[in-house]
Design a protein around this motif. Structure first.
Motif, short mmCIF file in Angstrom:
data_model
loop_
_atom_site.label_atom_id
_atom_site.label_comp_id
_atom_site.label_asym_id
_atom_site.label_seq_id
_atom_site.Cartn_x
_atom_site.Cartn_y
_atom_site.Cartn_z
N ASP A 1 -12.67 29.15 57.10
CA ASP A 1 -13.06 29.87 58.11
C ASP A 1 -13.14 28.94 59.20
N ARG A 2 -13.22 29.50 60.52
CA ARG A 2 -13.81 28.83 61.80
C ARG A 2 -15.19 29.17 61.81
N TRP A 3 -16.07 28.28 61.52
CA TRP A 3 -17.29 28.19 61.52
C TRP A 3 -18.08 27.40 62.47
N THR A 4 -19.50 27.95 62.70
CA THR A 4 -20.30 27.15 63.41
C THR A 4 -21.65 26.92 62.68
N PHE A 5 -22.27 25.94 62.63
CA PHE A 5 -23.87 26.03 62.56
C PHE A 5 -24.53 25.37 63.59
N GLY A 6 -25.39 25.86 64.19
CA GLY A 6 -26.20 25.21 65.35
C GLY A 6 -27.66 25.55 65.46
N LEU A 7 -28.35 24.55 66.18
CA LEU A 7 -29.76 24.54 66.26
C LEU A 7 -29.95 24.78 67.69
N TYR A 8 -30.37 25.83 68.14
CA TYR A 8 -30.66 26.18 69.64
C TYR A 8 -32.30 26.00 69.68
N VAL A 9 -32.74 25.41 70.89
CA VAL A 9 -34.22 25.10 71.08
C VAL A 9 -34.41 25.52 72.83
N PRO A 10 -35.52 25.93 72.96
CA PRO A 10 -35.96 26.39 74.26
C PRO A 10 -36.03 25.08 75.12
N GLU A 11 -35.59 25.23 76.31
CA GLU A 11 -35.55 24.54 77.32
C GLU A 11 -35.71 25.07 78.76
N VAL B 1 -28.59 29.11 63.63
CA VAL B 1 -27.32 30.04 63.88
C VAL B 1 -26.32 29.58 62.90
N ALA B 2 -25.66 30.64 62.35
CA ALA B 2 -24.23 30.31 61.65
C ALA B 2 -23.52 31.40 61.99
N THR B 3 -22.27 31.12 62.24
CA THR B 3 -21.17 32.05 62.47
C THR B 3 -19.83 31.83 61.81
N SER B 4 -19.09 32.82 61.62
CA SER B 4 -17.77 32.64 60.91
C SER B 4 -16.81 33.64 61.57
N ASP B 5 -15.71 33.37 61.39
CA ASP B 5 -14.59 34.23 61.64
C ASP B 5 -14.01 35.15 60.83
N ARG B 6 -14.95 35.39 59.65
CA ARG B 6 -14.51 36.12 58.58
C ARG B 6 -15.66 37.12 58.48
#
Length: 150
Positions: A4-14, A105-110
């Motif tokens: 997969d073309r995947w992403t795991f990320g942590l977004y925080v308020p700023e 967040v986790a994303t995938s191209d599948r």
């Protein structure tokens, strides 16, 4: 997720936006690229933050969800529909605080990569692929809570 073309990320308020503080992607080059910022309510990251509820999408090309979660303006990218086919956005919550501390967040191209339990397809019940993200969000919340207390 090796293919997969995947992403795991942590977004925080700023300020009035959610910014990515930690990310891992399928390629180092992609990790080092600039990241989008989201306003609460904008895109799946902002929706999860604003509603304090996880958002899980098996197929972002489904017309019933596409318009609700699509990026607009400066956050819109021509490759979004190819790269973000399936995603899970899990708010990081501590107790009864009025706002999340962030969004994992986790994303995938599948299509179908992320699905909560009790979803079924032609082959039967799918496993709950979001549970590891819920556990990670709880661990992050605990760490942030301990950090604040120190």
């Amino acid at each position: 997720m090796n293919d997969d073309r995947w992403t795991f990320g942590l977004y925080v308020p700023e300020g009035d936006k959610l910014v990515m503080r930690v990310t891992r992607r399928w390629s180092r080059e992609s990790e080092e690229a600039s990241h989008r910022e989201w306003k609460p309510g904008e895109g799946h990251v902002g929706q999860a933050f604003k509603t304090k509820r996880e958002l899980v999408c098996r197929d972002s090309t489904d017309p019933n969800v596409r318009g609700f979660l699509i990026a607009t303006g400066q956050n819109e990218r021509s490759y979004d529909s190819e790269l973000y086919m399936s995603f899970a956005s899990v708010p990081i919550m501590i107790g009864t605080r009025p706002k999340p501390l962030g969004v994992l967040v986790a994303t995938s191209d599948r299509r179908g990569r992320f699905a909560p339990s009790n979803n079924d397809d032609e082959n039967g019940v799918l496993p709950d692929t979001v549970e590891p993200l819920r556990v990670a969000a709880n661990v992050i919340a605990t760490i942030l809570c301990l950090t604040e207390a120190a």
